[in-house]
Design a protein around this motif. Sequence first.
Motif, PDB file in Angstrom:
ATOM      1  N   ALA A  19     -13.381  34.242  -4.459  1.00 22.50           N
ATOM      2  CA  ALA A  19     -13.105  34.537  -3.052  1.00 22.50           C
ATOM      3  C   ALA A  19     -14.400  34.501  -2.249  1.00 22.50           C
ATOM      4  N   GLY A  20     -14.251  34.479  -0.950  1.00 22.61           N
ATOM      5  CA  GLY A  20     -15.381  34.609  -0.033  1.00 22.61           C
ATOM      6  C   GLY A  20     -16.447  33.543  -0.185  1.00 22.61           C
ATOM      7  N   ILE A  21     -17.696  33.962  -0.093  1.00 23.85           N
ATOM      8  CA  ILE A  21     -18.828  33.035  -0.149  1.00 23.85           C
ATOM      9  C   ILE A  21     -18.873  32.314  -1.498  1.00 23.85           C
ATOM     10  N   GLY A  22     -18.567  33.042  -2.577  1.00 21.21           N
ATOM     11  CA  GLY A  22     -18.568  32.408  -3.893  1.00 21.21           C
ATOM     12  C   GLY A  22     -17.579  31.265  -3.981  1.00 21.21           C
ATOM     13  N   ARG A  23     -16.382  31.474  -3.462  1.00 20.89           N
ATOM     14  CA  ARG A  23     -15.372  30.409  -3.485  1.00 20.89           C
ATOM     15  C   ARG A  23     -15.805  29.246  -2.607  1.00 20.89           C
ATOM     16  N   ALA A  24     -16.370  29.534  -1.453  1.00 24.44           N
ATOM     17  CA  ALA A  24     -16.856  28.468  -0.574  1.00 24.44           C
ATOM     18  C   ALA A  24     -17.944  27.661  -1.267  1.00 24.44           C
ATOM     19  N   ALA A  25     -18.835  28.349  -1.989  1.00 23.15           N
ATOM     20  CA  ALA A  25     -19.888  27.647  -2.724  1.00 23.15           C
ATOM     21  C   ALA A  25     -19.282  26.772  -3.820  1.00 23.15           C
ATOM     22  N   ALA A  26     -18.309  27.314  -4.558  1.00 20.39           N
ATOM     23  CA  ALA A  26     -17.664  26.548  -5.620  1.00 20.39           C
ATOM     24  C   ALA A  26     -17.003  25.291  -5.064  1.00 20.39           C
ATOM     25  N   GLU A  27     -16.331  25.414  -3.935  1.00 21.23           N
ATOM     26  CA  GLU A  27     -15.693  24.254  -3.308  1.00 21.23           C
ATOM     27  C   GLU A  27     -16.750  23.254  -2.848  1.00 21.23           C
ATOM     28  N   GLY A  28     -17.851  23.742  -2.319  1.00 28.06           N
ATOM     29  CA  GLY A  28     -18.942  22.867  -1.889  1.00 28.06           C
ATOM     30  C   GLY A  28     -19.544  22.095  -3.060  1.00 28.06           C
ATOM     31  N   PHE A  29     -19.748  22.765  -4.196  1.00 21.85           N
ATOM     32  CA  PHE A  29     -20.260  22.077  -5.380  1.00 21.85           C
ATOM     33  C   PHE A  29     -19.274  21.003  -5.829  1.00 21.85           C
ATOM     34  N   ALA A  30     -17.991  21.332  -5.790  1.00 20.27           N
ATOM     35  CA  ALA A  30     -16.961  20.366  -6.197  1.00 20.27           C
ATOM     36  C   ALA A  30     -16.971  19.138  -5.288  1.00 20.27           C
ATOM     37  N   ARG A  31     -17.125  19.352  -3.987  1.00 17.14           N
ATOM     38  CA  ARG A  31     -17.170  18.214  -3.050  1.00 17.14           C
ATOM     39  C   ARG A  31     -18.372  17.318  -3.321  1.00 17.14           C
ATOM     40  N   ARG A  32     -19.435  17.873  -3.908  1.00 21.14           N
ATOM     41  CA  ARG A  32     -20.618  17.084  -4.271  1.00 21.14           C
ATOM     42  C   ARG A  32     -20.455  16.390  -5.622  1.00 21.14           C
ATOM     43  N   GLY A  33     -19.320  16.663  -6.313  1.00 17.33           N
ATOM     44  CA  GLY A  33     -19.055  16.010  -7.586  1.00 17.33           C
ATOM     45  C   GLY A  33     -19.524  16.780  -8.808  1.00 17.33           C
ATOM     46  N   LEU A  34     -19.916  18.036  -8.638  1.00 19.38           N
ATOM     47  CA  LEU A  34     -20.313  18.849  -9.778  1.00 19.38           C
ATOM     48  C   LEU A  34     -19.079  19.444 -10.443  1.00 19.38           C
ATOM     49  N   ASP A  35     -19.107  19.558 -11.770  1.00 24.39           N
ATOM     50  CA  ASP A  35     -18.096  20.339 -12.456  1.00 24.39           C
ATOM     51  C   ASP A  35     -18.393  21.793 -12.122  1.00 24.39           C
ATOM     52  N   VAL A  36     -17.348  22.629 -12.118  1.00 32.28           N
ATOM     53  CA  VAL A  36     -17.530  24.005 -11.668  1.00 32.28           C
ATOM     54  C   VAL A  36     -16.921  24.989 -12.666  1.00 32.28           C
ATOM     55  N   CYS A  37     -17.678  26.017 -12.983  1.00 26.40           N
ATOM     56  CA  CYS A  37     -17.195  27.153 -13.771  1.00 26.40           C
ATOM     57  C   CYS A  37     -17.148  28.338 -12.815  1.00 26.40           C
ATOM     58  N   ILE A  38     -15.943  28.827 -12.538  1.00 25.72           N
ATOM     59  CA  ILE A  38     -15.760  29.939 -11.616  1.00 25.72           C
ATOM     60  C   ILE A  38     -15.577  31.213 -12.425  1.00 25.72           C
ATOM     61  N   ALA A  39     -16.430  32.193 -12.192  1.00 27.55           N
ATOM     62  CA  ALA A  39     -16.338  33.479 -12.890  1.00 27.55           C
ATOM     63  C   ALA A  39     -16.048  34.580 -11.883  1.00 27.55           C
ATOM     64  N   ASP A  40     -15.136  35.468 -12.261  1.00 22.38           N
ATOM     65  CA  ASP A  40     -14.790  36.599 -11.401  1.00 22.38           C
ATOM     66  C   ASP A  40     -13.997  37.595 -12.242  1.00 22.38           C
ATOM     67  N   ARG A  41     -13.784  38.775 -11.719  1.00 18.04           N
ATOM     68  CA  ARG A  41     -12.992  39.785 -12.428  1.00 18.04           C
ATOM     69  C   ARG A  41     -11.506  39.652 -12.162  1.00 18.04           C
TER      70      ARG A  41
END
Length: 90
Positions: A19-41
């Motif tokens: 959620a929040g800034i972390g989710r926005a960052a994850a989406e931004g990395f994905a748009r750049r073509g990076l694979d993404v590992c999302i960690a949260d509780r």
Amino acid sequence: MSHPALVPGRVAVVIGGAAGIGRAAAEGFARRGLDVCIADRDMQRLDEAKAAVRAAGADHGIDVLTHAVDVADVEQVKTLETAAAWHRPD
């Protein structure tokens, strides 16, 4: 912004990424073509974030991994590290 780590095929690990800034960052990395590992509780939010991040990186065919983790627990963080290592660039 350009950085040698922000290239397609690399893996971005985003803690607090459901959620929040972390989710926005994850989406931004994905748009750049990076694979993404999302960690949260929050597993429910992780599922929602996974779909959004996958959609953000759809043009690149990225991989998205989610991992439930409490960063206050060292053993959970070690497990996250192992899980995030599923994909490493050559």
